[in-house]
Design a protein around this motif. Structure first.
Motif, PDB file in Angstrom:
ATOM      1  N   VAL A  69     -69.043 -43.122 -61.081  1.00 47.07           N
ATOM      2  CA  VAL A  69     -70.045 -43.621 -60.203  1.00 47.07           C
ATOM      3  C   VAL A  69     -69.505 -44.848 -59.435  1.00 47.07           C
ATOM      4  O   VAL A  69     -69.689 -45.005 -58.346  1.00 47.07           O
ATOM      5  CB  VAL A  69     -71.036 -43.857 -61.027  1.00 47.07           C
ATOM      6  CG1 VAL A  69     -72.390 -44.561 -60.075  1.00 47.07           C
ATOM      7  CG2 VAL A  69     -71.896 -42.466 -61.394  1.00 47.07           C
ATOM      8  N   ASN A  70     -68.991 -45.805 -60.281  1.00 46.63           N
ATOM      9  CA  ASN A  70     -68.489 -47.225 -59.848  1.00 46.63           C
ATOM     10  C   ASN A  70     -66.928 -46.981 -59.390  1.00 46.63           C
ATOM     11  O   ASN A  70     -66.182 -47.181 -60.332  1.00 46.63           O
ATOM     12  CB  ASN A  70     -68.535 -48.258 -60.902  1.00 46.63           C
ATOM     13  CG  ASN A  70     -70.238 -48.309 -61.158  1.00 46.63           C
ATOM     14  OD1 ASN A  70     -70.649 -48.477 -60.493  1.00 46.63           O
ATOM     15  ND2 ASN A  70     -70.354 -48.456 -62.441  1.00 46.63           N
ATOM     16  N   LEU A  71     -66.773 -46.897 -58.122  1.00 48.70           N
ATOM     17  CA  LEU A  71     -65.442 -46.870 -57.591  1.00 48.70           C
ATOM     18  C   LEU A  71     -65.221 -48.065 -56.601  1.00 48.70           C
ATOM     19  O   LEU A  71     -66.202 -48.686 -56.030  1.00 48.70           O
ATOM     20  CB  LEU A  71     -65.305 -45.497 -56.852  1.00 48.70           C
ATOM     21  CG  LEU A  71     -65.152 -44.265 -57.606  1.00 48.70           C
ATOM     22  CD1 LEU A  71     -65.355 -43.233 -56.583  1.00 48.70           C
ATOM     23  CD2 LEU A  71     -64.089 -44.242 -58.665  1.00 48.70           C
ATOM     24  N   PRO A  72     -63.944 -48.694 -56.603  1.00 50.63           N
ATOM     25  CA  PRO A  72     -63.646 -49.960 -55.663  1.00 50.63           C
ATOM     26  C   PRO A  72     -64.131 -49.827 -54.144  1.00 50.63           C
ATOM     27  O   PRO A  72     -64.443 -50.708 -53.450  1.00 50.63           O
ATOM     28  CB  PRO A  72     -62.272 -50.035 -55.999  1.00 50.63           C
ATOM     29  CG  PRO A  72     -61.605 -48.819 -56.248  1.00 50.63           C
ATOM     30  CD  PRO A  72     -62.898 -48.046 -56.960  1.00 50.63           C
ATOM     31  N   ASP A  73     -63.977 -48.620 -53.520  1.00 52.23           N
ATOM     32  CA  ASP A  73     -64.212 -48.530 -51.912  1.00 52.23           C
ATOM     33  C   ASP A  73     -65.478 -47.976 -51.642  1.00 52.23           C
ATOM     34  O   ASP A  73     -65.933 -48.309 -50.520  1.00 52.23           O
ATOM     35  CB  ASP A  73     -62.983 -47.778 -51.417  1.00 52.23           C
ATOM     36  CG  ASP A  73     -62.940 -46.232 -52.134  1.00 52.23           C
ATOM     37  OD1 ASP A  73     -62.076 -45.366 -51.358  1.00 52.23           O
ATOM     38  OD2 ASP A  73     -63.472 -46.092 -53.207  1.00 52.23           O
ATOM     39  N   MET A  74     -66.040 -47.258 -52.637  1.00 58.15           N
ATOM     40  CA  MET A  74     -67.284 -46.531 -52.394  1.00 58.15           C
ATOM     41  C   MET A  74     -67.855 -46.063 -53.279  1.00 58.15           C
ATOM     42  O   MET A  74     -67.112 -45.885 -54.578  1.00 58.15           O
ATOM     43  CB  MET A  74     -67.234 -45.282 -51.231  1.00 58.15           C
ATOM     44  CG  MET A  74     -66.506 -43.941 -51.767  1.00 58.15           C
ATOM     45  SD  MET A  74     -66.534 -42.797 -50.700  1.00 58.15           S
ATOM     46  CE  MET A  74     -65.121 -43.340 -49.444  1.00 58.15           C
ATOM     47  N   SER A  75     -69.174 -45.782 -53.604  1.00 59.76           N
ATOM     48  CA  SER A  75     -69.935 -45.034 -54.948  1.00 59.76           C
ATOM     49  C   SER A  75     -69.680 -43.856 -54.960  1.00 59.76           C
ATOM     50  O   SER A  75     -69.288 -42.944 -54.062  1.00 59.76           O
ATOM     51  CB  SER A  75     -71.454 -45.457 -54.722  1.00 59.76           C
ATOM     52  OG  SER A  75     -71.881 -44.525 -53.953  1.00 59.76           O
ATOM     53  N   GLY A  76     -69.758 -43.498 -56.201  1.00 60.27           N
ATOM     54  CA  GLY A  76     -69.528 -41.902 -56.723  1.00 60.27           C
ATOM     55  C   GLY A  76     -70.414 -41.207 -55.869  1.00 60.27           C
ATOM     56  O   GLY A  76     -70.195 -39.975 -55.596  1.00 60.27           O
ATOM     57  N   PHE A  77     -71.841 -41.738 -55.861  1.00 62.89           N
ATOM     58  CA  PHE A  77     -72.716 -40.828 -55.096  1.00 62.89           C
ATOM     59  C   PHE A  77     -72.222 -40.677 -53.524  1.00 62.89           C
ATOM     60  O   PHE A  77     -72.599 -39.471 -53.211  1.00 62.89           O
ATOM     61  CB  PHE A  77     -73.991 -41.599 -54.999  1.00 62.89           C
ATOM     62  CG  PHE A  77     -74.432 -41.998 -56.578  1.00 62.89           C
ATOM     63  CD1 PHE A  77     -74.927 -41.252 -57.243  1.00 62.89           C
ATOM     64  CD2 PHE A  77     -74.775 -43.379 -56.725  1.00 62.89           C
ATOM     65  CE1 PHE A  77     -75.395 -41.194 -58.616  1.00 62.89           C
ATOM     66  CE2 PHE A  77     -75.398 -43.767 -58.051  1.00 62.89           C
ATOM     67  CZ  PHE A  77     -75.667 -42.574 -58.904  1.00 62.89           C
ATOM     68  N   ASP A  78     -71.610 -41.710 -53.100  1.00 61.96           N
ATOM     69  CA  ASP A  78     -71.199 -41.451 -51.633  1.00 61.96           C
ATOM     70  C   ASP A  78     -70.160 -40.247 -51.551  1.00 61.96           C
ATOM     71  O   ASP A  78     -70.240 -39.344 -50.782  1.00 61.96           O
ATOM     72  CB  ASP A  78     -70.955 -42.750 -50.749  1.00 61.96           C
ATOM     73  CG  ASP A  78     -71.986 -43.647 -50.629  1.00 61.96           C
ATOM     74  OD1 ASP A  78     -73.154 -43.269 -50.175  1.00 61.96           O
ATOM     75  OD2 ASP A  78     -71.837 -44.756 -50.683  1.00 61.96           O
ATOM     76  N   VAL A  79     -69.315 -40.331 -52.542  1.00 62.29           N
ATOM     77  CA  VAL A  79     -68.265 -39.373 -52.694  1.00 62.29           C
ATOM     78  C   VAL A  79     -68.916 -37.907 -52.917  1.00 62.29           C
ATOM     79  O   VAL A  79     -68.260 -36.764 -52.243  1.00 62.29           O
ATOM     80  CB  VAL A  79     -67.265 -39.643 -53.844  1.00 62.29           C
ATOM     81  CG1 VAL A  79     -66.360 -38.669 -54.083  1.00 62.29           C
ATOM     82  CG2 VAL A  79     -66.541 -41.132 -53.463  1.00 62.29           C
ATOM     83  N   LEU A  80     -69.498 -37.840 -53.667  1.00 59.60           N
ATOM     84  CA  LEU A  80     -70.322 -36.669 -53.968  1.00 59.60           C
ATOM     85  C   LEU A  80     -70.987 -36.085 -52.858  1.00 59.60           C
ATOM     86  O   LEU A  80     -70.948 -34.944 -52.555  1.00 59.60           O
ATOM     87  CB  LEU A  80     -71.462 -36.891 -55.222  1.00 59.60           C
ATOM     88  CG  LEU A  80     -72.327 -35.617 -55.578  1.00 59.60           C
ATOM     89  CD1 LEU A  80     -71.375 -34.701 -55.861  1.00 59.60           C
ATOM     90  CD2 LEU A  80     -73.189 -35.964 -56.652  1.00 59.60           C
ATOM     91  N   LYS A  81     -71.916 -36.970 -52.061  1.00 58.44           N
ATOM     92  CA  LYS A  81     -72.648 -36.665 -50.864  1.00 58.44           C
ATOM     93  C   LYS A  81     -71.493 -35.922 -49.891  1.00 58.44           C
ATOM     94  O   LYS A  81     -71.642 -34.881 -49.151  1.00 58.44           O
ATOM     95  CB  LYS A  81     -73.359 -37.782 -50.370  1.00 58.44           C
ATOM     96  CG  LYS A  81     -74.052 -37.291 -49.149  1.00 58.44           C
ATOM     97  CD  LYS A  81     -74.790 -38.862 -48.601  1.00 58.44           C
ATOM     98  CE  LYS A  81     -75.778 -38.109 -47.532  1.00 58.44           C
ATOM     99  NZ  LYS A  81     -76.941 -39.290 -47.219  1.00 58.44           N
ATOM    100  N   SER A  82     -70.187 -36.492 -49.567  1.00 58.80           N
ATOM    101  CA  SER A  82     -69.374 -36.269 -48.635  1.00 58.80           C
ATOM    102  C   SER A  82     -68.745 -34.807 -49.334  1.00 58.80           C
ATOM    103  O   SER A  82     -68.640 -34.054 -48.383  1.00 58.80           O
ATOM    104  CB  SER A  82     -68.256 -37.129 -48.619  1.00 58.80           C
ATOM    105  OG  SER A  82     -68.737 -38.217 -47.935  1.00 58.80           O
ATOM    106  N   LEU A  83     -68.308 -34.628 -50.513  1.00 58.83           N
ATOM    107  CA  LEU A  83     -67.825 -33.328 -51.174  1.00 58.83           C
ATOM    108  C   LEU A  83     -68.884 -32.209 -50.949  1.00 58.83           C
ATOM    109  O   LEU A  83     -68.369 -31.162 -50.286  1.00 58.83           O
ATOM    110  CB  LEU A  83     -67.707 -33.412 -52.584  1.00 58.83           C
ATOM    111  CG  LEU A  83     -66.585 -34.419 -53.072  1.00 58.83           C
ATOM    112  CD1 LEU A  83     -66.620 -34.483 -54.671  1.00 58.83           C
ATOM    113  CD2 LEU A  83     -65.017 -33.787 -52.712  1.00 58.83           C
ATOM    114  N   ARG A  84     -70.036 -32.334 -50.953  1.00 58.45           N
ATOM    115  CA  ARG A  84     -71.344 -31.358 -50.762  1.00 58.45           C
ATOM    116  C   ARG A  84     -71.028 -30.858 -49.402  1.00 58.45           C
ATOM    117  O   ARG A  84     -71.506 -30.065 -49.019  1.00 58.45           O
ATOM    118  CB  ARG A  84     -72.319 -31.817 -51.281  1.00 58.45           C
ATOM    119  CG  ARG A  84     -72.430 -31.596 -53.001  1.00 58.45           C
ATOM    120  CD  ARG A  84     -71.825 -30.453 -53.579  1.00 58.45           C
ATOM    121  NE  ARG A  84     -71.972 -30.395 -55.057  1.00 58.45           N
ATOM    122  CZ  ARG A  84     -70.726 -30.034 -55.811  1.00 58.45           C
ATOM    123  NH1 ARG A  84     -69.701 -29.613 -55.292  1.00 58.45           N
ATOM    124  NH2 ARG A  84     -71.099 -29.906 -57.216  1.00 58.45           N
TER     125      ARG A  84
END
Length: 227
Positions: free
Chosen positions: A53-68
């Motif tokens: 969830v805690n990443l240096p450039d964006m949140s894991g939630f944002d990554v997940l949203k982009s993936l989907r």
């Protein structure tokens, strides 16, 4: 050999998990940040993605949203030190398939991955069934024998934790850490109180939640009325 994308910015943890998972027979590609993970996911059809969830450039939630949003249907296991109900529900609403609270043992991570890999690739449904209980993890809704049951947030989190470990015990300390925040004052009998509420709401037709002396609680496929 299943190929896993491991998104984790803690270099030491990433190295340790990569070694452990490779020892389990997986092919592991580590990614140190969200942007790298998104690029790698576009180029490789991963079997499972583990996402901090805690990443240096964006949140894991944002990554997940982009993936989907980009059509990625690979199961996603969130790795998080955040134990608030809101964060967990947010991740599930965005399309996460499971989450694992830090700190955890590599053996538990491997077990969660095996469970996700057993899910048919053509079935992205978040529905889980245990006896007469049906749980929709994407909408945080449950039914017992076709009747919808209302749960409060902490009841939901506790039920979901028991469901994903059906047939296996969960200690009271572990369950308390997953239901309550670290900064919350938790009464010694808090988990017992919530277990009693779940048993009452699930009723005799719902799956039994058995007390294991010294070990905590376990959910079984057998209806409570038959135990």
């Amino acid at each position: 050999m299943a190929r896993i994308l491991l998104v984790e910015d803690d270099d030491a943890l990433a190295r340790g998990l990569t070694a452990a998972l490779r020892g389990e027979g997986y092919s592991v590609d580590p990614a140190p940040d969200g942007e790298t993970a998104l690029e790698m996911a576009r180029d490789e059809p991963y079997a499972v993605i583990t996402l901090d969830v805690n990443l240096p450039d964006m949140s894991g939630f944002d990554v997940l949203k982009s993936l989907r949003a980009n059509g990625c249907r690979a199961p996603v296991l969130m790795l998080t030190a955040r134990d608030s109900v809101e964060d967990r529900v947010r991740g599930l609403d965005l399309g996460a398939d499971d989450y694992l609270l830090k700190p955890f043992e590599p053996a538990e991570l491997a077990a969660r991955l095996r469970a996700l890999l057993r899910r048919p690739a053509s079935d992205p449904s978040p529905i889980i069934r245990v006896g007469n209980l049906e749980i929709d993890r994407s909408r945080c809704v449950i039914w017992v024998s076709g009747e919808q049951i209302d749960l409060r947030r902490r009841e939901w989190v506790l039920l979901e934790r028991l469901v994903v470990r059906v047939g296996k015990g969960g200690s009271k300390d572990r369950l308390a850490a997953e239901v309550f925040g670290f900064d919350e004052a938790v009464a010694p009998n808090a988990i017992e109180v919530y277990i009693a509420r779940l048993r009452r709401k699930l009723g005799p037709q719902g799956p039994a939640i058995r007390t294991m002396r010294g070990l905590g609680y376990v959910m079984e496929n057998t209806p409570a009325a038959e135990t």
